[in-house]
Design a protein around this motif. Structure first.
Motif, mmCIF file in Angstrom:
data_model
loop_
_atom_site.group_PDB
_atom_site.id
_atom_site.type_symbol
_atom_site.label_atom_id
_atom_site.label_comp_id
_atom_site.label_asym_id
_atom_site.label_seq_id
_atom_site.Cartn_x
_atom_site.Cartn_y
_atom_site.Cartn_z
ATOM 1 N N SER A 1 -0.423 -41.808 41.787
ATOM 2 C CA SER A 1 -1.406 -42.889 41.683
ATOM 3 C C SER A 1 -2.787 -42.279 41.462
ATOM 4 C CB SER A 1 -1.416 -43.747 42.948
ATOM 5 O OG SER A 1 -0.153 -44.343 43.152
ATOM 6 N N VAL A 2 -3.472 -42.748 40.426
ATOM 7 C CA VAL A 2 -4.769 -42.187 40.059
ATOM 8 C C VAL A 2 -5.810 -43.304 40.073
ATOM 9 C CG1 VAL A 2 -6.041 -40.840 38.367
ATOM 10 C CG2 VAL A 2 -3.550 -40.561 38.555
ATOM 11 N N GLU A 3 -6.910 -43.075 40.769
ATOM 12 C CA GLU A 3 -8.039 -44.014 40.819
ATOM 13 C C GLU A 3 -9.266 -43.307 40.270
ATOM 14 O OE1 GLU A 3 -8.175 -47.151 41.697
ATOM 15 O OE2 GLU A 3 -6.157 -47.430 42.540
ATOM 16 N N LEU A 4 -9.822 -43.861 39.190
ATOM 17 C CA LEU A 4 -10.959 -43.244 38.520
ATOM 18 C C LEU A 4 -12.145 -44.196 38.489
ATOM 19 C CD1 LEU A 4 -8.996 -41.961 35.392
ATOM 20 C CD2 LEU A 4 -9.700 -40.565 37.319
ATOM 21 N N ALA A 5 -13.339 -43.643 38.695
ATOM 22 C CA ALA A 5 -14.556 -44.418 38.465
ATOM 23 C C ALA A 5 -14.809 -44.517 36.963
ATOM 24 C CB ALA A 5 -15.733 -43.755 39.168
ATOM 25 N N ALA A 6 -15.721 -45.389 36.580
ATOM 26 C CA ALA A 6 -15.967 -45.647 35.154
ATOM 27 C C ALA A 6 -16.410 -44.393 34.410
ATOM 28 C CB ALA A 6 -17.006 -46.749 35.006
ATOM 29 N N GLY A 7 -17.145 -43.509 35.076
ATOM 30 C CA GLY A 7 -17.655 -42.310 34.421
ATOM 31 C C GLY A 7 -16.894 -41.052 34.745
ATOM 32 N N ALA A 8 -15.667 -41.182 35.222
ATOM 33 C CA ALA A 8 -14.863 -40.020 35.608
ATOM 34 C C ALA A 8 -14.160 -39.410 34.400
ATOM 35 C CB ALA A 8 -13.832 -40.426 36.648
ATOM 36 N N ARG A 9 -13.753 -38.151 34.560
ATOM 37 C CA ARG A 9 -12.978 -37.447 33.535
ATOM 38 C C ARG A 9 -11.702 -36.909 34.189
ATOM 39 N NH1 ARG A 9 -15.957 -35.653 28.972
ATOM 40 N NH2 ARG A 9 -14.630 -33.813 28.810
ATOM 41 N N LEU A 10 -10.605 -36.979 33.439
ATOM 42 C CA LEU A 10 -9.306 -36.575 33.982
ATOM 43 C C LEU A 10 -8.464 -35.903 32.907
ATOM 44 C CD1 LEU A 10 -7.052 -36.866 36.305
ATOM 45 C CD2 LEU A 10 -6.312 -38.881 34.996
#
Length: 254
Positions: free
Chosen positions: A129-138
């Motif tokens: 499960s991955v939770e990212l903010a709007a400005g995140a990079r993955l």
């Protein structure tokens, strides 16, 4: 870590933060039992962590949990020292491996473990499960190998969900091996291949300039997702070919 009649319960946790000077610190680096975590030599602003398997497994009845959080300003890369080998155990209820990844604004996480091998007779359920903010990079890589050389695979169920700014952009599940829904190994599934993998690449720039959907090479495809994200999927006869396909597709995104 706890050990019960049903198996081992173990967890690992990594927290990375920007140090305010362009670097990354690791205020939390915890592991127990089979989930040892070690900091390795970083590169520039990036901190690097290695998961080191201190015991065999996961075996039937085991439940492992790994959580990694890249907070604002952090550049974190997590890998593993070796492949994860799912093995049968005395407990017939199967094993679980849960991965929880969180990336804040102005942070970057590269999740790059080695392959997961589903040995004959094993039964493993993996959830990521991955939770990212709007400005995140993955950059996330998953590779699964069905059986060792000359061996039929175990049962493997893998679910991956990705949310960006609270919005689900990917929710998929793959089930393979004995007892999996029919057709998993047919023409519409893995078509006889024994290695399957994917990359999820999230970059804010993809919001305005998403890569085009295309077949990268035979066995690999690039698919833009809703939001600044791209999914690369690949199937191959073996782990070496699978890694080459995924690496080549990733390089084509630059």
């Amino acid at each position: 870590m706890t050990t019960t009649a049903g198996g081992v319960r173990a967890s690992a946790r990594v927290l990375a933060r920007g140090d305010g000077r362009g670097g990354t610190v690791l205020p939390v680096l915890e592991g127990e039992g089979p989930l040892a975590v070690r900091r390795t030599r970083g590169s520039g602003a990036e901190a690097r962590v290695m998961l080191v398997g201190a015991m065999s497994g996961p075996l039937g009845g085991d439940h492992f949990t790994v959580a990694a959080h890249a907070a604002a300003g952090a550049r974190l890369r997590v890998g593993s020292a070796a492949a994860t080998l799912a093995l049968p155990g005395q407990d017939k209820t199967g094993a679980r491996y849960d991965v929880r990844l969180t990336v804040d604004d102005d942070a970057e996480l590269s999740w790059l473990p080695e392959q997961l091998i589903s040995a004959g007779g094993s039964d493993l359920h993996v959830t990521t499960s991955v939770e990212l903010a709007a400005g995140a990079r993955l950059l996330l890589r998953e590779e699964q190998v069905l059986g060792r050389a000359g061996e039929e695979p175990g049962r493997l169920t893998s679910r991956l969900t990705v949310r960006i700014d609270g919005r689900c952009v990917l929710d998929q599940e793959l089930a393979c091996g004995p007892g999996a829904p029919g057709g998993w190994d047919g023409p519409a599934g893995l078509a006889g291949h024994r290695a399957v993998g994917q990359l999820v690449v999230v970059r804010p720039g993809f919001a305005t300039e998403p890569p085009a959907a295309r077949v990268f090479e035979e066995g690999a495809a690039v698919l833009p997702l809703v939001g600044p994200a791209v999914l690369v999927t690949a199937v191959a006869p073996d782990a070496l070919r699978l890694r080459r396909l995924l690496d080549g597709a990733l390089a084509s995104l630059d």
